[in-house]
Design an enzyme around this catalytic site. Structure first.
Site, PDB file in Angstrom:
ATOM      1  N   LEU A 111       0.816  -1.217   0.000  1.00 40.75           N
ATOM      2  CA  LEU A 111       0.000   0.000   0.000  1.00 40.75           C
ATOM      3  C   LEU A 111       0.854   1.273   0.000  1.00 40.75           C
ATOM      4  O   LEU A 111       0.376   2.339   0.374  1.00 40.75           O
ATOM      5  CB  LEU A 111      -0.945   0.019   1.207  1.00 40.75           C
ATOM      6  CG  LEU A 111      -2.051  -1.032   1.205  1.00 40.75           C
ATOM      7  CD1 LEU A 111      -2.939  -0.888   2.444  1.00 40.75           C
ATOM      8  CD2 LEU A 111      -2.914  -0.919  -0.054  1.00 40.75           C
ATOM      9  N   SER A 113       4.044   1.745   1.489  1.00 45.77           N
ATOM     10  CA  SER A 113       4.786   2.048   2.718  1.00 45.77           C
ATOM     11  C   SER A 113       6.123   2.718   2.419  1.00 45.77           C
ATOM     12  O   SER A 113       6.552   3.600   3.165  1.00 45.77           O
ATOM     13  CB  SER A 113       5.008   0.771   3.531  1.00 45.77           C
ATOM     14  OG  SER A 113       5.662  -0.200   2.752  1.00 45.77           O
ATOM     15  N   SER A 114       6.786   2.347   1.317  1.00 38.06           N
ATOM     16  CA  SER A 114       8.120   2.905   1.037  1.00 38.06           C
ATOM     17  C   SER A 114       8.049   4.412   0.824  1.00 38.06           C
ATOM     18  O   SER A 114       8.807   5.176   1.434  1.00 38.06           O
ATOM     19  CB  SER A 114       8.721   2.261  -0.219  1.00 38.06           C
ATOM     20  OG  SER A 114       8.680   0.880  -0.120  1.00 38.06           O
ATOM     21  N   ASP A 157       3.177   7.397  -6.050  1.00 39.49           N
ATOM     22  CA  ASP A 157       3.090   7.052  -4.629  1.00 39.49           C
ATOM     23  C   ASP A 157       3.642   8.179  -3.758  1.00 39.49           C
ATOM     24  O   ASP A 157       3.122   8.451  -2.670  1.00 39.49           O
ATOM     25  CB  ASP A 157       3.810   5.724  -4.350  1.00 39.49           C
ATOM     26  CG  ASP A 157       5.185   5.624  -4.999  1.00 39.49           C
ATOM     27  OD1 ASP A 157       5.594   6.576  -5.704  1.00 39.49           O
ATOM     28  OD2 ASP A 157       5.865   4.606  -4.800  1.00 39.49           O
TER      29      ASP A 157
HETATM   30  O1  PMV Z   1       3.099  -1.851  -7.037  1.00 38.77           O
HETATM   31  P1  PMV Z   1       2.726  -0.472  -6.626  1.00 38.77           P
HETATM   32  O2  PMV Z   1       1.477  -0.437  -5.820  1.00 38.77           O
HETATM   33  O3  PMV Z   1       3.850   0.265  -6.002  1.00 38.77           O
HETATM   34  O4  PMV Z   1       2.346   0.312  -7.949  1.00 38.77           O
HETATM   35  C1  PMV Z   1       3.193   0.412  -9.053  1.00 38.77           C
HETATM   36  C2  PMV Z   1       2.543   1.217 -10.131  1.00 38.77           C
HETATM   37  C3  PMV Z   1       3.338   1.287 -11.424  1.00 38.77           C
HETATM   38  O5  PMV Z   1       2.618   2.124 -12.315  1.00 38.77           O
HETATM   39  C4  PMV Z   1       3.450  -0.096 -12.049  1.00 38.77           C
HETATM   40  C5  PMV Z   1       4.737   1.842 -11.206  1.00 38.77           C
HETATM   41  C6  PMV Z   1       4.791   3.333 -10.897  1.00 38.77           C
HETATM   42  O6  PMV Z   1       5.720   3.742 -10.201  1.00 38.77           O
HETATM   43  O7  PMV Z   1       3.922   4.080 -11.346  1.00 38.77           O
END
Ligand code: PMV
Length: 328
Positions: A111, A113-114, A157
């Site tokens: 979700l 966390s990093s 993120d």
């Molecule tokens: O795996 P997650 O929840 O960190 O999501 C990665 C999403 C991608 O589009 C595949 C990579 C990114 O950084 O946007």
């Protein structure tokens, strides 16, 4: 460090990708909502080392040289160390540090966390030094720190961790647009399989190198779904958003990042009355999301559990990074 303060705690949310994963790495937009909260507490250390305590990833007072390459550090300490190094490169600071992190959410769910921990550490350091960072500055620092560890990623993120809420995001620029949306009735199901985002992103890059036009067409279709999703979100049209989830899942299957296990859970959620369901994030495992009418939540949750998944309770639209507590 400001000698007068004993410690500072800041927090930042994680994220769920609503629409646009993978395509966002190639300049297309995505929709993301912030969920969960991760806390980071920063305090001075008597020595010149970085002391990391992150019980969720099994680190208890793990002492590291502050300037060591992050790739040589234990996995659980890398984002914290990268955040400290980025902050000091831009804003100065010296001496040993103690950083401890915590959350009610396990990092295994994927979700975000990093990015959340990275941004929380940066926010705490900024507060300590009396540096007032704009959201753009915090985003830039966080993005550089995450890239130093992960090497790949769009930064969606980091945007969710900084701004919170629900965002329309595109990496070039970047475009970060907070959306005014109501309650998002999401059910989140963990597949039981921890996915490695960087490996999946590299897998898509390899597939794209072998079939450029085909994969770019999928990304263009993803962008169309995201634009429609933004409108549906703003209009509060959840049935349409659910059908966009289903269409996005089809694209992700064609992209090769879905799994039979995720598909079984998605089918279970749809069968129990969800408006739509899809994997969320890089795929390969981690979580699915389902958009559910009020009367169907319990049935959808039960169906996910019966199909072998674990329901993760989240509150979409969590607020962005903030200072929680100043001691001393
Ligand atoms: O795996 P997650 O929840 O960190 O999501 C990665 C999403 C991608 O589009 C595949 C990579 C990114 O950084 O946007």
């Amino acid at each position: 460090m400001n000698e007068k303060r004993q410690q500072i705690t800041a927090s930042a949310p994680g994220k769920l990708m609503l629409l646009g994963e993978h395509a966002v790495v190639y300049g297309r937009p995505c929709l993301v909502t912030a969920v969960g909260r991760w806390q980071a507490t920063v305090a001075p250390a008597a020595d010149d080392l970085l002391h990391v305590t992150a019980p969720d990833v099994g680190l208890l007072d793990c002492a590291l040289p502050l300037t060591a390459p992050v790739g040589e550090m234990p996995a659980g300490a890398r984002f914290i160390a990268a955040a400290v190094q980025e902050f000091r490169r831009q804003h100065g600071g010296h001496g040993g540090l103690r950083v401890s992190t915590s959350s009610h959410f396990s990092s295994r769910y994927g979700l975000g966390s990093s990015a959340a921990v990275t941004v929380a550490v940066l926010q705490a350091l900024a507060a300590w030094h009396g540096v007032s960072l704009t959201p753009t500055e915090l985003f830039d620092l966080g993005r550089r720190a995450v890239l130093a560890v992960q090497g790949v990623g769009s930064g969606f993120d980091v945007a969710a961790a900084v701004y919170g809420g629900t965002l329309y995001f595109a990496a070039g620029g970047p475009t970060i647009e907070p959306l005014a949306v109501g309650e998002l009735p999401l059910v989140v199901g963990y597949s039981g399989v921890k996915a490695d985002t960087a490996t999946l992103v590299r897998g898509v890059a390899a597939r794209r190198a072998a079939a450029l036009q085909e994969i770019d067409r999928l990304f263009d279709q993803s962008a169309i779904l995201v634009e429609a999703g933004r409108q549906a979100l703003q209009a509060g049209d959840l049935a349409t958003l659910g059908s966009l989830f289903d269409q996005a899942q089809e694209l992700l299957v064609r992209l090769g990042v879905s799994t039979p296990r995720l598909e079984a859970l998605i089918a279970a959620a749809r069968g129990a009355g969800a408006w739509g369901a899809k994997l969320s994030g890089a795929g390969g495992g981690d979580c699915l999301i389902a958009l559910v009418p009020a009367g169907r939540r319990q049935a959808v949750e039960a169906a996910i559990v019966t199909a072998g998944g674990e329901v993760v309770a989240v509150h979409p639209g969590e607020p962005g990074a903030r200072v929680e507590d100043v001691l001393g």
